[in-house]
Design an enzyme around this catalytic site. Structure first.
Site, PDB file in Angstrom:
ATOM      1  N   ASP B 264     -32.103 -24.005 133.642  1.00  0.00           N
ATOM      2  CA  ASP B 264     -30.972 -23.171 133.247  1.00  0.00           C
ATOM      3  C   ASP B 264     -31.491 -22.026 132.387  1.00  0.00           C
ATOM      4  OD1 ASP B 264     -28.431 -22.272 132.852  1.00  0.00           O
ATOM      5  OD2 ASP B 264     -27.741 -23.950 131.634  1.00  0.00           O
ATOM      6  N   SER B 272     -24.638 -15.112 134.722  1.00  0.00           N
ATOM      7  CA  SER B 272     -23.617 -15.884 135.423  1.00  0.00           C
ATOM      8  C   SER B 272     -22.244 -15.626 134.808  1.00  0.00           C
ATOM      9  CB  SER B 272     -23.987 -17.364 135.317  1.00  0.00           C
ATOM     10  OG  SER B 272     -22.923 -18.173 135.707  1.00  0.00           O
TER      11      SER B 272
END
Lengths: 509, 509
Positions: B264, B272
């Site tokens: 991540d 995002s």
């Protein structure tokens, strides 16, 4: 947290469908009930056999209770239509934590490395995981211990063969066009000297020809392991394609992704070569490492580093090795492309002469093998190898190899078909060739159609240092397709791979 | 070097087959003639429409001259059975050199970044390329400029919506169980204050519930963009699922691979969130960043770094932003799981009281939105938001939102079904709760079946700092499946998520 318990049973249909991985087509409702979605991996079992397969879902192709397996999956399990197979979702792959550890900078233990390679080979991992493993190496190199674990794991997850006598081999790391034909001289010289050299090689990946592509012009190369063992025993030398022998199968999976990403981590290259050789039973190995502008290895310090990797890993794995740094600044010999190179090699074997870059290199590498075997004192191998070459024994041995592999041993260079569409570029000025660009030559030969079009490729009429007059031919392109030739000619004009420089650079008005 | 020229024409069949990407099934001979093999990507065209699809080969499913397109591919092109489509091999993807540059440590220009994201969204890239792009960021962070190019490219390759008035939003980076219900309070408070907050959110990825999962217990969340625009205009607040709205579609592709690799990268998380918000027309945004043991962000210095990324990127993109670092050391409120959380949120709205960690957090975040709008002075937003909450206006607004989204506005907490299979763990000793493990609570609630089993999840009877007597209930598990509950109970005993410590640690004989 995997969903434990007995797998659900489904009736099998077999479908002829290929996506280069095991597939299972499930009805969407079955998939939902099993808790999987399209593109998940499941474990399919029949008796004590099992295979991982990627789920494709459909509302109509298979009714609930029935799954369609791709032929590949069915044959891995040995199932037929109508059999009942178990299907079970796969939770996290066994090596998931090991992969995660590597991505976060950790060092892998032997067990962790093995679990990753096992999951790669079993098809538990998709392309994303494999790419992650490879890309991590660009930034965080494998340590020497990790690399040896990797090589061992790559060997252990595939087939292995053993021979009764010591197995020798020569392997080039490649990167230079025209290099594929060298083994067509080296292998018969070594075999004619009485040493066992069952060489397996790959097809071209980015070059105009691999040794397997070039040898295939003259004989079969898709030999089974049994055929290789039999020919090796009888003839001593083999020139086969290693692609379907299940030698270090993880390597083929890695190479496919490396090619797509255009990456080639050093450690992975060492692992690729050494794992295949160990699986093939090789105990004494010469590595040819071309060095120079446009080769894979550009300079001596990079070469030393890479050679060190090979030598230390070979030591850890109990392999005797010599690494030869060879001149890779321009193509080897005068041709690039399977048929053109097969012809050039055959001419050299028959006439016992030819391009020095071809013959000297082949003799040098064969000589190092002889030194590794103890049949030649250090420094004397090259002379002995040259004698074998010049005596004609190498050509005799080559004919035996060609015949054993189902080819015509009496084929003559002129019998070999090359592309009928040709184009020759002439020198625009008087001067000397100062540079030939390896990468450009490869691209142009591939644009001609090599290696798939066996007759496609290029012939160089002059090499670095040759003097040329204005109008002298520099390079000829061959293709069996007029339109491919046209594309290649455009590329030739763009890339200008053969550089001629005269004294006069330019005149001003 | 791409193969130029006119695409070859094929008759279309449509097959119901799903692999989460566009597929085209070709006869093996057609594929060979086209120069492609299974798993290659081709461009399929009809008139001025085109779509990339992955090749599946078969000897029998389609005869030569006919291709079978997956429904997804057919609908992307608007083709029907019997139409003729063009099929053309794809050479190197347009962004291939840009990807290569990034993998070798180069910085990407705006055009290069855009070409990569375009190829990701178009399906030219497989999982390997996408994984390579993401994994490279673990080792070589995107620069601030590259990150802003990434965000812009992610927005531009999807749908965008604009509203007539200023759009507000609150977004949590997540990582703490029980957090999904906070928006069910925040959004109505903000909307009741007269501000437009058409919130889209995701379903749970690794947590027991996402806001979309929890809201779905009470109303539809799979709204179309037209419905969202209409409801926002009328009611001011929306709580919709963003999954099918084509907002920054590259993000969904990235998240899927990140999840598989369990990575991540910070920059990718910022991209995002911001890309989805900008696509949704958001101009003023509050980011909730839970910090603490077991949260995504473990400590204050990591939080400051990440907050800085958000703030600088928002600045580059013309977005007003506030980042709230909130306490994330234990679950929010007393429940985790869609129905349990929906019930807890509804109780809080109706009774205007409940867990402080829920109400204080909702009021705090709503207050920051009010401050961003200028309707509250800095430092005063929280008080105004609390007033809206306590006045009952937030509940009235929530009922309007539920009704507009097709739910029953008069639903009562007790109407909400939770799992009928339950298990309660009691405290083994007298003492105080000293720690509740976020990750363990999430795993246990998911083992119960959350978020797919809406009634599954956990309720905490005590939180950190509470005093408990021996035998007092600590945590109750809910599931609609007895066997899932059993698995979850085993996990509960293994992980022991609620830690009680007494004065007496141990007695010796």
């Amino acid at each position: 947290m995997g969903l434990e318990g007995r797998p659900k049973l489904f009736e099998v249909r077999v479908v002829d469908i290929d996506l280069h991985r095991n597939l299972i087509i499930m009805n969407t409702s079955d998939a939902r009930e099993l808790g999987v979605v399209a593109n998940n991996v499941v474990l399919v079992t029949l008796g004590d056999k099992s295979a991982y397969a990627t789920v494709v879902t459909s509302e109509t192709i298979t009714q609930p209770g029935v799954v369609a397996l791709s032929k590949q999956t069915a044959s891995a399990l040995g199932v037929s239509e109508g059999d009942k197979v178990g299907v079970k979702p796969v939770g996290l792959p066994a090596s998931f934590n090991a992969l995660k550890k590597r991505l976060h900078g950790g060092r892998l233990s032997e067990g962790e490395m093995k679990s990753i390679i096992r999951d790669v080979v079993d098809g538990v991992y998709g392309e994303a995981e494999i790419a992650a493993f490879l890309v991590s190496q660009l930034y965080s190199e494998l340590g020497e211990e990790e690399l040896s674990y990797l090589i061992k794991a790559m060997v252990e997850t595939g087939s292995r063969v053993t021979f009764e006598e010591t197995v020798y081999d020569v392997h080039s790391i490649g990167g230079v066009p025209g290099n594929s034909k060298v083994a067509l001289l080296t292998v018969p010289i070594v075999a004619a000297s009485g040493l066992l050299i069952p060489k397996t090689s790959s097809r071209a990946i980015t070059s105009p020809a691999g040794t397997a592509d070039t040898m295939e012009v003259l004989a079969r190369v898709d030999l089974t392991m049994d055929e290789i063992v039999e020919i090796a025993r009888r003839v001593k030398g083999v020139l086969a394609w290693g692609g379907k022998l299940n030698l270090a199968p993880a390597d083929d999976i890695f190479v496919n992704i490396e090619r797509r990403l255009s990456i080639d981590p050093d450690q992975q290259m060492v692992a690729s070569i050494l794992s295949k050789k160990i699986a093939m039973g090789v105990e004494r190995l010469v590595i040819d490492m071309p060095v120079g502008r446009g080769a894979k290895v550009k300079d001596a310090s990079t070469a030393d580093k890479l050679a060190g990797l090979f030598i230390r890993q070979a030591g850890l794995l109990g392999l005797s090795i010599k690494v030869a740094l060879t001149y890779g600044g321009q193509p080897i010999g005068t041709t690039a492309g399977p048929a053109l190179e097969a012809r050039e090699a055959l001419e050299a074997l028959i006439e016992r002469k030819g391009s020095r870059s071809l013959i000297d290199k082949a003799v040098l590498l064969a000589g190092l093998v002889l030194e590794l075997s103890g049949r030649a004192q250090p420094g004397q191998g090259e002379d002995i190898a040259r004698e074998v070459f010049l005596s004609g024994k190498a050509y005799e041995k080559f004919k035996q190899i060609v015949e054993a592999q189902g080819g015509n041993p009496n084929v003559k260079p002129d019998d070999i078909q090359v592309g009928s569409h040709t184009f020759t570029l002439s020198s625009p000025l008087e001067g000397a060739v100062t540079h030939i660009d390896n990468a450009a030559v490869s691209l142009i030969a591939r644009a001609c159609g090599a290696p798939y079009d066996k007759g496609a490729g290029v012939r160089l009429h002059a090499k670095v240092g040759y003097r040329v007059n204005k109008g002298d031919p520099l390079i000829t392109l061959y293709s069996s397709s007029a339109s491919r030739l046209e594309t290649a000619v455009r590329l030739l004009r763009d890339l200008n791979p053969v550089v001629v420089e005269g004294m006069l650079l330019k005149t001003l008005p």
